[in-house]
Design a protein around this motif. Structure first.
Motif, PDB file in Angstrom:
ATOM      1  N   GLN A 236       0.815  -1.214   0.000  1.00  0.00           N
ATOM      2  CA  GLN A 236       0.000   0.000   0.000  1.00  0.00           C
ATOM      3  C   GLN A 236       0.855   1.273   0.000  1.00  0.00           C
ATOM      4  O   GLN A 236       0.326   2.367   0.167  1.00  0.00           O
ATOM      5  CB  GLN A 236      -0.938  -0.006   1.205  1.00  0.00           C
ATOM      6  CG  GLN A 236      -1.903  -1.176   1.232  1.00  0.00           C
ATOM      7  CD  GLN A 236      -2.824  -1.219   0.031  1.00  0.00           C
ATOM      8  OE1 GLN A 236      -3.464  -0.226  -0.307  1.00  0.00           O
ATOM      9  NE2 GLN A 236      -2.882  -2.364  -0.639  1.00  0.00           N
ATOM     10  N   ARG A 411     -13.061   0.341  -5.179  1.00  0.00           N
ATOM     11  CA  ARG A 411     -12.591  -0.677  -4.232  1.00  0.00           C
ATOM     12  C   ARG A 411     -12.268  -1.972  -4.974  1.00  0.00           C
ATOM     13  O   ARG A 411     -11.291  -2.662  -4.643  1.00  0.00           O
ATOM     14  CB  ARG A 411     -13.647  -0.905  -3.143  1.00  0.00           C
ATOM     15  CG  ARG A 411     -13.197  -1.786  -2.009  1.00  0.00           C
ATOM     16  CD  ARG A 411     -13.954  -1.473  -0.711  1.00  0.00           C
ATOM     17  NE  ARG A 411     -15.358  -1.261  -0.922  1.00  0.00           N
ATOM     18  CZ  ARG A 411     -16.318  -2.189  -0.806  1.00  0.00           C
ATOM     19  NH1 ARG A 411     -15.972  -3.430  -0.470  1.00  0.00           N
ATOM     20  NH2 ARG A 411     -17.578  -1.901  -0.994  1.00  0.00           N
ATOM     21  N   HIS A 414      -8.832  -1.557  -6.438  1.00  0.00           N
ATOM     22  CA  HIS A 414      -7.735  -1.714  -5.484  1.00  0.00           C
ATOM     23  C   HIS A 414      -7.523  -3.184  -5.121  1.00  0.00           C
ATOM     24  O   HIS A 414      -6.379  -3.608  -4.880  1.00  0.00           O
ATOM     25  CB  HIS A 414      -7.989  -0.872  -4.239  1.00  0.00           C
ATOM     26  CG  HIS A 414      -7.755   0.593  -4.454  1.00  0.00           C
ATOM     27  ND1 HIS A 414      -6.526   1.094  -4.796  1.00  0.00           N
ATOM     28  CD2 HIS A 414      -8.595   1.656  -4.382  1.00  0.00           C
ATOM     29  CE1 HIS A 414      -6.603   2.411  -4.930  1.00  0.00           C
ATOM     30  NE2 HIS A 414      -7.846   2.779  -4.682  1.00  0.00           N
ATOM     31  N   GLU A 417      -5.792  -4.658  -8.066  1.00  0.00           N
ATOM     32  CA  GLU A 417      -4.418  -4.157  -8.044  1.00  0.00           C
ATOM     33  C   GLU A 417      -3.567  -4.980  -7.086  1.00  0.00           C
ATOM     34  O   GLU A 417      -2.420  -5.353  -7.397  1.00  0.00           O
ATOM     35  CB  GLU A 417      -4.445  -2.686  -7.634  1.00  0.00           C
ATOM     36  CG  GLU A 417      -3.120  -1.973  -7.663  1.00  0.00           C
ATOM     37  CD  GLU A 417      -3.287  -0.519  -7.241  1.00  0.00           C
ATOM     38  OE1 GLU A 417      -2.827   0.365  -7.977  1.00  0.00           O
ATOM     39  OE2 GLU A 417      -3.871  -0.262  -6.154  1.00  0.00           O
ATOM     40  N   PHE A 485     -11.116  -6.274   2.457  1.00  0.00           N
ATOM     41  CA  PHE A 485     -11.567  -5.347   1.424  1.00  0.00           C
ATOM     42  C   PHE A 485     -13.088  -5.226   1.371  1.00  0.00           C
ATOM     43  O   PHE A 485     -13.614  -4.432   0.597  1.00  0.00           O
ATOM     44  CB  PHE A 485     -11.037  -5.780   0.059  1.00  0.00           C
ATOM     45  CG  PHE A 485      -9.643  -5.308  -0.232  1.00  0.00           C
ATOM     46  CD1 PHE A 485      -9.413  -4.282  -1.130  1.00  0.00           C
ATOM     47  CD2 PHE A 485      -8.551  -5.879   0.388  1.00  0.00           C
ATOM     48  CE1 PHE A 485      -8.127  -3.834  -1.403  1.00  0.00           C
ATOM     49  CE2 PHE A 485      -7.260  -5.450   0.133  1.00  0.00           C
ATOM     50  CZ  PHE A 485      -7.050  -4.418  -0.763  1.00  0.00           C
ATOM     51  N   PHE A 507      -8.010   1.997 -13.169  1.00  0.00           N
ATOM     52  CA  PHE A 507      -8.848   2.846 -12.336  1.00  0.00           C
ATOM     53  C   PHE A 507     -10.141   3.182 -13.072  1.00  0.00           C
ATOM     54  O   PHE A 507     -10.116   3.551 -14.246  1.00  0.00           O
ATOM     55  CB  PHE A 507      -8.113   4.131 -11.949  1.00  0.00           C
ATOM     56  CG  PHE A 507      -8.847   4.929 -10.908  1.00  0.00           C
ATOM     57  CD1 PHE A 507      -8.802   4.564  -9.573  1.00  0.00           C
ATOM     58  CD2 PHE A 507      -9.630   6.019 -11.265  1.00  0.00           C
ATOM     59  CE1 PHE A 507      -9.493   5.279  -8.606  1.00  0.00           C
ATOM     60  CE2 PHE A 507     -10.324   6.744 -10.317  1.00  0.00           C
ATOM     61  CZ  PHE A 507     -10.265   6.377  -8.985  1.00  0.00           C
ATOM     62  N   TYR A 527     -15.723   4.148  -3.030  1.00  0.00           N
ATOM     63  CA  TYR A 527     -14.619   4.318  -2.092  1.00  0.00           C
ATOM     64  C   TYR A 527     -14.175   5.775  -1.986  1.00  0.00           C
ATOM     65  O   TYR A 527     -13.904   6.279  -0.888  1.00  0.00           O
ATOM     66  CB  TYR A 527     -13.436   3.437  -2.512  1.00  0.00           C
ATOM     67  CG  TYR A 527     -12.262   3.527  -1.555  1.00  0.00           C
ATOM     68  CD1 TYR A 527     -12.322   2.918  -0.306  1.00  0.00           C
ATOM     69  CD2 TYR A 527     -11.114   4.242  -1.889  1.00  0.00           C
ATOM     70  CE1 TYR A 527     -11.261   3.010   0.590  1.00  0.00           C
ATOM     71  CE2 TYR A 527     -10.054   4.341  -1.008  1.00  0.00           C
ATOM     72  CZ  TYR A 527     -10.126   3.723   0.239  1.00  0.00           C
ATOM     73  OH  TYR A 527      -9.079   3.836   1.124  1.00  0.00           O
ATOM     74  N   TYR A 528     -14.083   6.458  -3.112  1.00  0.00           N
ATOM     75  CA  TYR A 528     -13.585   7.834  -3.090  1.00  0.00           C
ATOM     76  C   TYR A 528     -14.697   8.878  -3.026  1.00  0.00           C
ATOM     77  O   TYR A 528     -14.430  10.071  -3.245  1.00  0.00           O
ATOM     78  CB  TYR A 528     -12.690   8.094  -4.305  1.00  0.00           C
ATOM     79  CG  TYR A 528     -11.351   7.381  -4.194  1.00  0.00           C
ATOM     80  CD1 TYR A 528     -10.409   7.797  -3.275  1.00  0.00           C
ATOM     81  CD2 TYR A 528     -11.054   6.282  -4.989  1.00  0.00           C
ATOM     82  CE1 TYR A 528      -9.188   7.142  -3.148  1.00  0.00           C
ATOM     83  CE2 TYR A 528      -9.846   5.624  -4.876  1.00  0.00           C
ATOM     84  CZ  TYR A 528      -8.915   6.057  -3.948  1.00  0.00           C
ATOM     85  OH  TYR A 528      -7.716   5.404  -3.820  1.00  0.00           O
ATOM     86  N   ARG A 647      -4.808   9.401   0.524  1.00  0.00           N
ATOM     87  CA  ARG A 647      -5.902   8.849  -0.277  1.00  0.00           C
ATOM     88  C   ARG A 647      -7.041   9.832  -0.480  1.00  0.00           C
ATOM     89  O   ARG A 647      -7.523  10.013  -1.603  1.00  0.00           O
ATOM     90  CB  ARG A 647      -6.426   7.562   0.370  1.00  0.00           C
ATOM     91  CG  ARG A 647      -5.462   6.397   0.228  1.00  0.00           C
ATOM     92  CD  ARG A 647      -6.099   5.105   0.654  1.00  0.00           C
ATOM     93  NE  ARG A 647      -5.157   3.994   0.520  1.00  0.00           N
ATOM     94  CZ  ARG A 647      -5.263   2.840   1.162  1.00  0.00           C
ATOM     95  NH1 ARG A 647      -6.270   2.657   2.010  1.00  0.00           N
ATOM     96  NH2 ARG A 647      -4.379   1.882   0.975  1.00  0.00           N
ATOM     97  N   TYR A 839      -5.042  -1.546   4.477  1.00  0.00           N
ATOM     98  CA  TYR A 839      -5.647  -2.508   3.561  1.00  0.00           C
ATOM     99  C   TYR A 839      -7.037  -2.945   3.998  1.00  0.00           C
ATOM    100  O   TYR A 839      -7.681  -3.725   3.281  1.00  0.00           O
ATOM    101  CB  TYR A 839      -4.736  -3.730   3.370  1.00  0.00           C
ATOM    102  CG  TYR A 839      -4.718  -4.743   4.497  1.00  0.00           C
ATOM    103  CD1 TYR A 839      -5.492  -5.897   4.430  1.00  0.00           C
ATOM    104  CD2 TYR A 839      -3.894  -4.574   5.596  1.00  0.00           C
ATOM    105  CE1 TYR A 839      -5.459  -6.842   5.443  1.00  0.00           C
ATOM    106  CE2 TYR A 839      -3.844  -5.508   6.608  1.00  0.00           C
ATOM    107  CZ  TYR A 839      -4.621  -6.636   6.524  1.00  0.00           C
ATOM    108  OH  TYR A 839      -4.579  -7.577   7.533  1.00  0.00           O
ATOM    109  N   TYR A 841      -9.891  -1.818   3.499  1.00  0.00           N
ATOM    110  CA  TYR A 841     -10.756  -0.941   2.709  1.00  0.00           C
ATOM    111  C   TYR A 841     -12.216  -1.105   3.122  1.00  0.00           C
ATOM    112  O   TYR A 841     -13.010  -0.185   2.970  1.00  0.00           O
ATOM    113  CB  TYR A 841     -10.613  -1.255   1.221  1.00  0.00           C
ATOM    114  CG  TYR A 841      -9.355  -0.740   0.574  1.00  0.00           C
ATOM    115  CD1 TYR A 841      -9.390   0.352  -0.278  1.00  0.00           C
ATOM    116  CD2 TYR A 841      -8.122  -1.358   0.789  1.00  0.00           C
ATOM    117  CE1 TYR A 841      -8.234   0.829  -0.899  1.00  0.00           C
ATOM    118  CE2 TYR A 841      -6.968  -0.895   0.182  1.00  0.00           C
ATOM    119  CZ  TYR A 841      -7.033   0.199  -0.654  1.00  0.00           C
ATOM    120  OH  TYR A 841      -5.891   0.675  -1.256  1.00  0.00           O
TER     121      TYR A 841
END
Length: 862
Positions: A236, A411, A414, A417, A485, A507, A527-528, A647, A839, A841
């Motif tokens: 991360q 999410r 990620h 990823e 997650f 993304f 998530y964002y 973040r 991590y 999330y």
């Protein structure tokens, strides 16, 4: 470590008038003449570390920038070395890797790498040729305060660059060596600065001297105060992303990880405790590892230096530097040396920083020599490992894991990823499948098949392990990634599924919305979404949050949004222009991956409230204070800082605890108090915080911070638990003390909770089931307020990791997350850590909700 010869500083006591004074007499022993092996010649055209630094190794902790410059100089001077920057830290410092071998091997380096990787493919029967080198990796300084590790990189690199003779010729011919320093340049720079600031010309052997302390935060951690040695699997941060990529580029046969431990101990190296090894690491790996470290044993024995193996340390948590390599057929080997940054009196004698550097360097060379000598065994093991992994996968009843993250593409990105960085292949689900009563849709689900070369890591990430041979853990006992997650997933035991193309993480940039006539809306499940909301607030706009689901017509058709969705009206925005708002909403869609919908009417004809409803609540911009400093967990604090700053791109004021007494709290909306000790806060400070909360402030407590805030602000005491078997046992043999005490702890486990996702702190969650990370017995009885328990610990709480049956039973039904109003403000208590190691999330949104929605709930009516 016991120094067998006279120390460099001989202390002579003089008794005068009843007092003892000390004189320091310099005695040059085991210094330049014996630091390097006496039977080895060195190329005089290549400068020593001492000549480059301008001071002897061990006089001070070497500056990181000078170490990097020295390694670069070695590559320029020596035809045995190639220099490469594999990553940059948060503070933009380079992480350097030297590739070291004979000039002949370096000339065909890519061919060697390709042949080495091909050897690890199942079914490869090609003979191991005499020209195939072993690949050895020595890495230094993942904990920046473990200074003999970082400084030992320089003499080790010098030896490999400049030594002459049969031994070095053999090592270079039969090896490709990767040397990385330092894994954590930011932390090491803090530690070096401290050492130079408090170092004295006269050696200070007294442990209470500032030189032997360290700053807060310690140099152990990186810029955001994370322990990077726990980040090999998690990745991360940019530092581990770089070095793990380098690991997979080569898949070395052996990875040596140099560390330090408490000053009163001797010297440790793997193999670790035999009954504390992750189940998918074979006994053959531990046996070969023990053979390879015979070289370091022989060196230590030759100088009558004490060491130990097979106790204290383990190979269980697969996310740390000495265990992660084992999941891919490499031998991870941990080295731990007693710690000092100068000269220090210890129960074992005078410990010397210079001698520590020497020991790490000489052990490293002996290890590289041993690996070269066992070249065929190491290469053969890696080939057998690949075939054994294939057989394990074929015999496993689980053929795949299917997963989805509905309503949150970021999410999902990620998680993809993470899998990609660990070289796990993911494919799209080609048709719907029903597993364990749950339907996974081909429109948003993915498949990880177990029959692939990374089978062991797949099992390590996806399996829930709750039974253990030994219940004592050096680190966490449960780390099931889909749970962390917040991913919907299931194991598939038949071949009934159908897969599509391989998926690479990308993304989820969203298309810009049309220009809205009335409002823009977006769902809080993404998530964002908190980052998007903060953009709006920081730009001076006035968004509102929905407290009920609603359906409306938009530029993308009819859309239904859940509780916690954000409504951004075009009108009533002061002097802001519609074009500016549209530009910002387009930026949110692109950069935050949040689908934004343009709405042309405030009327919602089908479901839910209209956009002008009183159930659309106003929101204030959070202004967050985070308590840091002495007595506070740098890990917990760093996790909050990283989440908000890196973040979510939200400012957070880092406030040392001792400044709470005079800071003007009225200028801030939230006070975050993480794990640590707050018993030294004066009564006046406690009263000040209490008054501020009543006037509208919010305290968010995490772990010990929750315990303090619960007791001091809500008169809510944590549950008093019985200490399980240990307390009730009439007698236990002392030899069983460690195992017995392990029954009374929570070994970094993942616990199940029931989330009230109708509560504002539960906004954005589609399911009531939630998993969180727990390493203590801290919990609260559900408060009298029936609406205050936002997350209740499940009746059968253990999902992954270790917790004794007694502790599970005692935790069942208790409150993990409590939210109470107090006056005009709020007190929010997390007894688990929602931001664990960056991590989790799946629980981070709970914490973000505590910042944005801390006043979106009310007290019960009297």
């Amino acid at each position: 470590m016991l120094i067998r010869t006279l120390p460099r500083t001989l202390k002579v006591g003089l008794i005068l008038a009843g007092s003892v004074f000390s004189l320091s007499v310099q005695a040059d022993v085991r210094d330049a003449q014996t630091f390097y092996p006496q039977d080895v010649g060195f190329n005089p055209t290549i400068p020593t570390p001492e000549a480059f630094l301008g001071h002897p190794l061990g006089k001070r902790v070497a500056r990181n920038d000078l170490m990097v410059s020295y390694l670069k100089l070695l590559a320029e001077k020596s035809d045995r070395i190639q220099y490469e920057v594999i990553a940059r830290s948060h503070e933009n410092r380079p992480i350097v890797t030297l590739t070291i071998s004979s000039p002949e091997n370096l000339a065909r380096l890519e061919d060697i790498r390709a042949a080495h990787l091909a050897l690890q493919k199942p079914g490869n029967k090609k003979a191991i040729g005499q020209d195939m080198p072993v690949v050895s990796w020595v890495n230094y300084g993942v904990h920046g305060s473990e200074v003999s590790s970082t400084d030992a990189a320089m003499p080790t690199a010098y030896h490999l660059a400049a030594a002459t003779g049969e031994q070095i010729d053999r090592i270079l011919k039969d090896s490709v060596i990767l040397l990385t320093a330092s894994f954590n340049p930011d932390g090491n720079t803090r530690e070096s600065g401290w050492n130079w600031t408090f170092g004295s010309e006269v050696p200070m052997t007294d442990g209470v001297s500032a030189q032997h302390g360290e700053p807060w935060p310690s140099g152990r951690t990186n810029h955001y105060w994370f322990d990077l040695n726990r980040q090999w699997m998690l990745q991360q941060h940019p530092e581990p992303v770089g070095w793990v990529a380098k690991f997979h580029q080569w898949r070395p046969n052996m990875v040596a990880d140099f560390h330090e431990m408490h000053s009163h101990k001797s010297y440790y190296f793997h193999p670790g405790a035999p009954d504390r090894v992750f189940p998918l690491i074979g006994k053959d790996a531990m046996a070969l590892l023990s053979d390879v470290v015979q070289g370091p044993r022989d060196f230590m024995d030759s100088e009558a230096r004490l060491y130990f193996n097979e106790e204290s340390y383990d190979n269980f948590y697969i996310g740390k530097g000495a265990t992660y390599p084992h999941m891919y057929g490499s031998l991870g080997i941990l080295f731990e040396q007693s710690s000092t940054s100068g000269e220090l009196n210890t129960p074992r004698g005078l410990l010397s920083f210079r001698d520590n550097i020497r020991t790490q360097y000489r052990v490293g060379i002996s290890l590289l020599d041993s690996a070269a000598a066992k070249r065929e065994s190491l290469l053969s093991f890696q080939r057998k490992f690949a075939d054994a992994t294939k057989s394990l996968a074929e015999d496993d009843k689980t053929k795949a894991y299917v997963f989805s993250v509905p309503g949150d593409d970021a999410r999902a990105f990620h998680f993809l990823e993470l899998l990609h960085r660990n070289h796990i292949e993911v494919k799209r689900l080609a048709r719907d499948i029903k597993v364990e009563g749950k339907v996974f849709s081909a429109s948003n689900a993915f498949v990880v098949e177990t029959d692939q070369p990374t089978y062991r890591m797949i099992k390590g990430m996806f399996e829930r392990i709750t039974r253990f041979e030994n219940n004592t853990f050096y680190d966490v006992s449960g780390w099931t990634m889909p749970l962390a997650f917040g991913v919907d997933y299931a194991a598939v035991t038949s071949r009934s599924f159908k897969t599509g193309d391989t998926v690479l993480p990308a993304f989820p940039r969203q298309p810009a919305p049309a220009k809205a006539d009335v409002a823009y809306v977006f769902d809080w499940s993404h998530y964002y979404a908190p980052r998007a909301l903060y953009r709006l607030l920081d730009a001076g706009f006035r968004p509102r949050v929905t407290t009920e689901p609603f359906t409306t017509d938009s530029d993308k058709g009819k859309v239904t949004l859940g509780r916690g969705s954000i409504m951004m009206s075009v009108g009533w925005q002061g002097g802001a222009k519609p074009d500016e708002l549209h530009s910002l909403m387009s930026q949110i869609a692109q950069e935050d991956g949040v689908p934004v919908y343009a709405v042309g009417t405030a009327f919602t004809a089908s479901v839910g409230m209209d956009l002008g409803s009183n159930l659309m609540l106003e929101l204030d911009q959070p202004k967050v204070l985070l308590v840091i400093g002495e007595g506070i967990s740098q890990y917990d604090a760093g996790e909050v800082w990283h989440l908000l700053d890196k973040r979510m791109q939200m400012p957070v004021v880092l406030l040392h605890k001792d400044k709470l007494s005079w800071v003007r709290l009225q200028d801030y909306s939230h006070l975050v108090m993480v794990g640590g000790s707050y018993s030294d806060l004066a009564d006046k400070t406690v009263q000040k915080i209490d008054t501020w909360v009543k006037d509208g402030g919010t305290v968010v407590g995490i772990r010990d911070g929750a315990k303090w805030a619960g007791q001091k602000l809500l008169d809510l005491s944590p549950v008093k638990f019985n200490k399980g078997k240990l307390a009730s046992a009439p007698r236990i043999d002392y030899a069983n003390k460690e195992n017995a005490e392990a029954q009374d702890i929570i070994g970094g486990a993942i616990m199940a909770g029931d989330l009230d996702n109708t509560h504002p702190l539960g906004f954005g969650y589609q399911r009531r089931e939630i998993a969180s990370q727990r390493n203590s017995l801290l919990a609260f009885e559900p408060p009298k307020n029936p609406f205050a328990t936002v997350v209740k610990i499940a009746d059968k709480p253990l999902l992954s990791g270790f917790a004794s049956p007694e502790n599970q039973q005692q935790l069942a039904g208790k409150a993990m997350l409590v939210a109470e109003r107090k006056g005009k403000g709020s007190v929010i208590l997390f007894t688990d850590n929602p931001n664990f190691r960056a991590y989790f999330y799946g629980t981070e949104k709970l914490f973000m909700n505590s910042l944005f929605f801390s006043k979106a709930f009310n007290k019960p009516r009297a």
